[in-house]
Motif scaffolding. Structure first.
Motif, PDB file in Angstrom:
ATOM      1  N   ALA A  11      64.548   6.548  29.961  1.00 56.96           N
ATOM      2  CA  ALA A  11      66.163   7.014  30.539  1.00 56.96           C
ATOM      3  C   ALA A  11      66.717   7.665  29.545  1.00 56.96           C
ATOM      4  N   ASP A  12      66.627   7.160  28.188  1.00 58.05           N
ATOM      5  CA  ASP A  12      67.619   7.748  26.968  1.00 58.05           C
ATOM      6  C   ASP A  12      66.960   9.027  26.310  1.00 58.05           C
ATOM      7  N   ALA A  13      65.703   9.312  26.811  1.00 58.61           N
ATOM      8  CA  ALA A  13      64.999  10.439  25.627  1.00 58.61           C
ATOM      9  C   ALA A  13      65.626  11.694  26.355  1.00 58.61           C
ATOM     10  N   SER A  14      65.581  12.758  25.255  1.00 59.08           N
ATOM     11  CA  SER A  14      65.983  14.104  25.849  1.00 59.08           C
ATOM     12  C   SER A  14      65.432  14.468  27.032  1.00 59.08           C
ATOM     13  N   HIS A  15      63.890  14.469  26.624  1.00 60.99           N
ATOM     14  CA  HIS A  15      62.823  14.942  27.691  1.00 60.99           C
ATOM     15  C   HIS A  15      61.905  13.864  27.827  1.00 60.99           C
ATOM     16  N   VAL A  16      61.283  13.881  29.002  1.00 61.57           N
ATOM     17  CA  VAL A  16      59.861  12.996  29.165  1.00 61.57           C
ATOM     18  C   VAL A  16      58.818  13.992  29.533  1.00 61.57           C
ATOM     19  N   LEU A  17      57.692  13.699  28.560  1.00 62.40           N
ATOM     20  CA  LEU A  17      56.525  14.426  29.013  1.00 62.40           C
ATOM     21  C   LEU A  17      55.409  13.912  29.483  1.00 62.40           C
TER      22      LEU A  17
END
Length: 209
Positions: free
Chosen positions: A71-77
């Motif tokens: 939820a908190d990451a800049s982006h999720v790969l």
């Protein structure tokens, strides 16, 4: 930093600063590095899904054992594999080789036919396992690139692939999710960022013959 210093700086980030967003050029570097990753036979049976929608990230967190990094990451790969690697897929690869290198058919066809026959005789489960191994190669490559680029990341197997596939409608794209990599910037109060890296002595992990 040199490469070893960068790898020592890297850790599996437990808490991201949700107010910091990676600039597009950093994401471009990661996607290009993903595309340049070595894969078996050069077939690239992979796709990388880049999520940058906070509402969607929050939904995905529910299917990630509630790990807040998603939820908190800049982006999720999200590393995905092709559900079907057959004659048509392999033919497209060799068409790309021919276009890129101008290699004659008489040189390409023997290897092409060998691969087609090989994959035709493999069970689907075996092909999926093979493709998943390529996803692990790609994630390993991106973890190193993240370290060099000072991008924080947390490699994750802890999620429910079926739920990700359903939420993102990956089956419609002929894909299945395998691995997840939240990326961004570590939170200042992530206590794990200052802990010493725990590794065996190199004499216990490297054998020289």
């Amino acid at each position: 930093m040199n490469i070893l210093e960068s790898l020592r700086w890297r850790y599996a980030t437990k808490k991201f600063d949700n107010n910091k967003i990676l600039p597009q050029e950093k994401i471009d570097t990661l996607t290009e590095a993903f595309n340049l990753t070595a894969t078996s036979y050069g077939l690239q049976p992979l796709k990388l899904v880049v999520i940058r929608d906070k509402k969607l990230q929050k939904k995905l967190t529910q299917h990630s054992w509630n790990q807040q990094q998603v939820a908190d990451a800049s982006h999720v790969l999200i590393f995905c594999i092709e559900n079907v690697v057959g004659e048509e897929y392999i033919a497209k690869y060799f068409d790309n080789v021919k276009t890129t290198r101008n290699t004659p058919d008489e040189i390409l066809n023997p290897f092409k036919e060998q691969l087609v026959d090989s994959f035709k005789n493999k069970p689907l489960e075996e092909i999926s396992i093979w493709a998943a191994k390529q996803a692990y190669l790609a994630m390993g490559n991106l973890l190193t690139v993240c370290a060099i680029e000072q991008i924080d990341a947390c490699p994750m197997e802890g999620f429910v692939p079926e739920k990700y596939d359903e939420l993102l409608k990956l089956a419609d794209l002929g894909l299945s999710s395998v691995l997840v990599l939240p990326v961004g910037y570590r939170a200042q109060d992530d206590i794990f960022s200052d802990l010493k890296k725990v590794r065996k002595d190199i004499t216990d992990t490297v054998i020289t013959m």
